[in-house]
Design a protein around this motif. Structure first.
Motif, PDB file in Angstrom:
ATOM      1  N   VAL A  62       1.021  -1.345  -0.106  1.00 33.78           N
ATOM      2  CA  VAL A  62      -0.462   0.041  -0.331  1.00 33.78           C
ATOM      3  C   VAL A  62       1.206   0.790  -0.093  1.00 33.78           C
ATOM      4  CG1 VAL A  62      -1.467   1.528   1.597  1.00 33.78           C
ATOM      5  CG2 VAL A  62      -2.350  -0.939   1.529  1.00 33.78           C
ATOM      6  N   SER A  63       1.834   1.214   1.139  1.00 35.84           N
ATOM      7  CA  SER A  63       2.848   2.249   0.559  1.00 35.84           C
ATOM      8  C   SER A  63       3.262   3.167  -0.624  1.00 35.84           C
ATOM      9  CB  SER A  63       3.940   2.375   2.020  1.00 35.84           C
ATOM     10  OG  SER A  63       4.785   1.055   1.763  1.00 35.84           O
ATOM     11  N   VAL A  64       3.664   1.196  -1.300  1.00 37.37           N
ATOM     12  CA  VAL A  64       4.597   1.592  -2.327  1.00 37.37           C
ATOM     13  C   VAL A  64       3.272   2.392  -3.885  1.00 37.37           C
ATOM     14  CG1 VAL A  64       5.623   0.376  -4.448  1.00 37.37           C
ATOM     15  CG2 VAL A  64       6.055  -0.248  -1.964  1.00 37.37           C
ATOM     16  N   LEU A  65       2.040   1.719  -3.670  1.00 38.43           N
ATOM     17  CA  LEU A  65       1.045   2.415  -4.563  1.00 38.43           C
ATOM     18  C   LEU A  65       0.690   3.033  -4.744  1.00 38.43           C
ATOM     19  CD1 LEU A  65      -0.985  -1.592  -4.576  1.00 38.43           C
ATOM     20  CD2 LEU A  65       0.197  -0.193  -6.557  1.00 38.43           C
ATOM     21  N   THR A  66       0.614   4.164  -2.847  1.00 36.32           N
ATOM     22  CA  THR A  66       0.261   5.184  -3.039  1.00 36.32           C
ATOM     23  C   THR A  66       1.494   6.153  -3.094  1.00 36.32           C
ATOM     24  OG1 THR A  66      -0.492   4.603  -0.777  1.00 36.32           O
ATOM     25  CG2 THR A  66       0.345   6.920  -0.963  1.00 36.32           C
ATOM     26  N   ILE A  67       2.127   5.889  -3.227  1.00 37.85           N
ATOM     27  CA  ILE A  67       3.527   6.739  -4.209  1.00 37.85           C
ATOM     28  C   ILE A  67       3.507   7.056  -5.445  1.00 37.85           C
ATOM     29  CG2 ILE A  67       5.974   6.642  -4.074  1.00 37.85           C
ATOM     30  CD1 ILE A  67       6.461   6.303  -1.303  1.00 37.85           C
ATOM     31  N   ALA A  68       3.409   5.454  -5.814  1.00 34.97           N
ATOM     32  CA  ALA A  68       2.814   5.821  -7.220  1.00 34.97           C
ATOM     33  C   ALA A  68       1.678   6.421  -7.955  1.00 34.97           C
ATOM     34  CB  ALA A  68       2.985   4.121  -7.695  1.00 34.97           C
ATOM     35  N   GLU A  83      -8.854   2.135  -8.673  1.00 35.88           N
ATOM     36  CA  GLU A  83      -9.205   2.421  -6.688  1.00 35.88           C
ATOM     37  C   GLU A  83     -10.509   2.737  -6.722  1.00 35.88           C
ATOM     38  OE1 GLU A  83      -7.221   5.123  -4.568  1.00 35.88           O
ATOM     39  OE2 GLU A  83      -8.066   6.531  -4.663  1.00 35.88           O
ATOM     40  N   ALA A  84     -11.171   3.020  -7.561  1.00 36.42           N
ATOM     41  CA  ALA A  84     -12.778   2.770  -7.407  1.00 36.42           C
ATOM     42  C   ALA A  84     -13.277   1.153  -7.742  1.00 36.42           C
ATOM     43  CB  ALA A  84     -13.553   4.131  -8.489  1.00 36.42           C
ATOM     44  N   THR A  85     -13.361   1.181  -8.431  1.00 36.08           N
ATOM     45  CA  THR A  85     -13.732  -0.227  -9.351  1.00 36.08           C
ATOM     46  C   THR A  85     -13.064  -1.336  -8.820  1.00 36.08           C
ATOM     47  OG1 THR A  85     -12.934  -0.311 -11.163  1.00 36.08           O
ATOM     48  CG2 THR A  85     -15.557   0.455 -10.896  1.00 36.08           C
ATOM     49  N   GLY A  86     -11.860  -1.303  -9.040  1.00 31.61           N
ATOM     50  CA  GLY A  86     -10.366  -2.156  -8.804  1.00 31.61           C
ATOM     51  C   GLY A  86     -10.240  -2.794 -10.189  1.00 31.61           C
ATOM     52  N   GLU A  87     -10.559  -2.331 -11.305  1.00 33.04           N
ATOM     53  CA  GLU A  87     -10.943  -3.116 -12.980  1.00 33.04           C
ATOM     54  C   GLU A  87     -10.102  -1.564 -13.632  1.00 33.04           C
ATOM     55  OE1 GLU A  87     -12.475  -5.207 -13.970  1.00 33.04           O
ATOM     56  OE2 GLU A  87     -12.882  -5.977 -12.250  1.00 33.04           O
ATOM     57  N   PRO A  88      -9.035  -2.074 -14.799  1.00 34.88           N
ATOM     58  CA  PRO A  88      -8.668  -1.443 -15.024  1.00 34.88           C
ATOM     59  C   PRO A  88      -8.873  -0.682 -16.096  1.00 34.88           C
ATOM     60  CG  PRO A  88      -7.921  -3.714 -15.584  1.00 34.88           C
ATOM     61  CD  PRO A  88      -8.765  -3.322 -15.031  1.00 34.88           C
ATOM     62  N   VAL A 118      -2.553  -8.081 -13.417  1.00 31.59           N
ATOM     63  CA  VAL A 118      -2.480  -8.730 -12.194  1.00 31.59           C
ATOM     64  C   VAL A 118      -2.930  -7.737 -11.272  1.00 31.59           C
ATOM     65  CG1 VAL A 118      -0.289  -9.363 -10.176  1.00 31.59           C
ATOM     66  CG2 VAL A 118      -0.560 -10.196 -13.189  1.00 31.59           C
ATOM     67  N   VAL A 119      -3.784  -8.196 -10.445  1.00 33.91           N
ATOM     68  CA  VAL A 119      -4.221  -7.391  -9.625  1.00 33.91           C
ATOM     69  C   VAL A 119      -3.474  -7.054  -8.417  1.00 33.91           C
ATOM     70  CG1 VAL A 119      -6.467  -6.226  -8.742  1.00 33.91           C
ATOM     71  CG2 VAL A 119      -6.430  -6.990 -10.949  1.00 33.91           C
ATOM     72  N   PHE A 120      -3.075  -6.861  -7.429  1.00 38.50           N
ATOM     73  CA  PHE A 120      -2.712  -6.417  -5.706  1.00 38.50           C
ATOM     74  C   PHE A 120      -3.890  -5.277  -4.882  1.00 38.50           C
ATOM     75  CE2 PHE A 120      -0.396  -4.729  -2.679  1.00 38.50           C
ATOM     76  CZ  PHE A 120      -0.198  -5.419  -1.901  1.00 38.50           C
ATOM     77  N   GLY A 121      -4.741  -6.539  -4.191  1.00 36.85           N
ATOM     78  CA  GLY A 121      -5.567  -5.618  -3.040  1.00 36.85           C
ATOM     79  C   GLY A 121      -6.485  -4.964  -4.606  1.00 36.85           C
TER      80      GLY A 121
END
Length: 136
Positions: free
Chosen positions: A8-14, A79-84, A127-130
């Motif tokens: 999550v911390s990595v994704l937050t930065i990205a 992040e709203a749907t988890g879909e690309p 590929v999806v993380f969380g």
């Protein structure tokens, strides 16, 4: 739990770095928060294929990378749907990490946090993380 925090911390930065884009155009802000020296011996251009995800050490701490050491990112609109949502020019600039049904995760990561999402283009399953589909 440790892997969720790191991811999550990595994704937050990205995600903060990538938030300048939209679903159909390339992000206007490059992920400058991730140092270019974070991973060594990475190939010049990413290949979207294996679905392998590992942890690597960087100046920011541990980050998510593919099997070749290429840094992986999330995209805020996803992040709203988890879909690309990154397609066309966006996906050209930020290629998706695609993989088959068996995602291989490295030490320190919880494989139950990884799934795939169907893309509407011909790239394959991403590929999806969380809740975050992963991009290069």
């Amino acid at each position: 739990m440790r892997s969720r925090f790191l991811g999550v911390s990595v994704l937050t930065i990205a995600l903060l770095a990538c938030s300048g884009g939209t679903a159909t155009q390339a992000p206007t802000v490059a992920p400058t928060a991730v140092p270019t020296t974070a991973v060594t011996d990475a190939p010049a251009s990413p290949a979207t294929g294996s679905g392998d995800v590992q942890l690597a050490d960087s100046d920011l701490g541990q980050i998510l990378v593919d099997a070749d050491g290429m840094t992986l990112y999330g995209f805020v609109p996803d992040e709203a749907t988890g879909e690309p949502t990154c397609y066309d020019d966006c996906a050209t600039a930020w290629p998706p990490l695609v993989g088959g049904e068996d995602i291989v995760v490295g030490e320190g990561l919880d494989e139950t946090e990884f799934t795939t999402a169907s893309r509407t283009d011909d790239a394959g399953d991403q590929v999806v993380f969380g809740i975050y589909p992963l991009y290069y």
